[in-house]
Design a protein around this motif. Structure first.
Motif, PDB file in Angstrom:
ATOM      1  N   LYS A 103      28.167  38.138  40.795  1.00 32.02           N
ATOM      2  CA  LYS A 103      28.590  38.391  42.179  1.00 32.02           C
ATOM      3  C   LYS A 103      27.887  39.621  42.730  1.00 32.02           C
ATOM      4  O   LYS A 103      27.361  40.444  41.992  1.00 32.02           O
ATOM      5  N   SER A 152      42.219  43.277  49.193  1.00 35.86           N
ATOM      6  CA  SER A 152      42.782  42.801  47.932  1.00 35.86           C
ATOM      7  C   SER A 152      43.321  43.923  47.044  1.00 35.86           C
ATOM      8  O   SER A 152      44.046  43.656  46.086  1.00 35.86           O
ATOM      9  N   LYS A 201      44.769  43.130  38.003  1.00 36.88           N
ATOM     10  CA  LYS A 201      44.707  41.682  37.882  1.00 36.88           C
ATOM     11  C   LYS A 201      43.394  41.296  37.209  1.00 36.88           C
ATOM     12  O   LYS A 201      42.406  42.036  37.289  1.00 36.88           O
ATOM     13  N   GLU A 254      41.173  39.382  38.204  1.00 35.66           N
ATOM     14  CA  GLU A 254      40.094  39.354  39.199  1.00 35.66           C
ATOM     15  C   GLU A 254      39.577  40.752  39.565  1.00 35.66           C
ATOM     16  O   GLU A 254      38.597  40.871  40.297  1.00 35.66           O
ATOM     17  N   ASP A 255      40.206  41.793  39.052  1.00 34.39           N
ATOM     18  CA  ASP A 255      39.690  43.148  39.239  1.00 34.39           C
ATOM     19  C   ASP A 255      38.610  43.486  38.211  1.00 34.39           C
ATOM     20  O   ASP A 255      37.985  44.552  38.294  1.00 34.39           O
ATOM     21  N   SER A 303      44.357  38.498  30.951  1.00 37.10           N
ATOM     22  CA  SER A 303      45.541  37.815  31.490  1.00 37.10           C
ATOM     23  C   SER A 303      46.603  37.615  30.427  1.00 37.10           C
ATOM     24  O   SER A 303      46.381  37.853  29.257  1.00 37.10           O
TER      25      SER A 303
END
Length: 122
Positions: free
Chosen positions: A43, A63, A87, A89-90, A122
């Motif tokens: 990304k 976010s 999270k 996604e961090d 997670s």
């Protein structure tokens, strides 16, 4: 020559916390805006948070609002990014930066640290 060195990254479980530090070579943050950016694998680098040199402007990516807090300690020439309620996604490499111009635009920052890895399981 401005030098920035990040530290404080690591592996943490979802819901946990980390505090990133950005040590600067001199009284940088009383003269320059400070920003935190991150880049996940595959990304583009994205804006996370920024604080203007005067302290008058404080911005966060949507976010991370309510979970992350950016701050500076000019006496210690250090910037911080307190990250709570992390999270998966961090997960990314986090970079601190110093410069002038637009707070959310990476290209407007003149100086960058080497980055520190944050991994959230997670």
């Amino acid at each position: 020559q401005v030098q920035l060195v990040e530290s404080g990254g690591g592996l943490v479980q979802a819901g946990g916390s980390l505090r990133l530090s950005c040590a600067a070579s001199g009284r940088i943050f009383s003269k320059y805006n400070m920003g935190w950016f991150r880049q996940a694998p595959g990304k583009e680098r994205e804006f996370v948070a920024a604080l203007s040199w005067s302290g008058a402007n404080l911005l966060y990516q949507d976010s991370v609002k309510g979970r992350f807090t950016i701050s500076t300690d000019n006496a210690k020439n250090t910037g911080y990014l307190q990250m709570n309620s992390l999270k998966p996604e961090d997960t990314a490499v986090y970079y601190c930066a110093a410069g002038f111009g637009r707070l959310t635009i990476a290209g407007d920052y003149n100086y960058w640290g080497q980055g520190t890895q944050v991994s959230v399981s997670s």
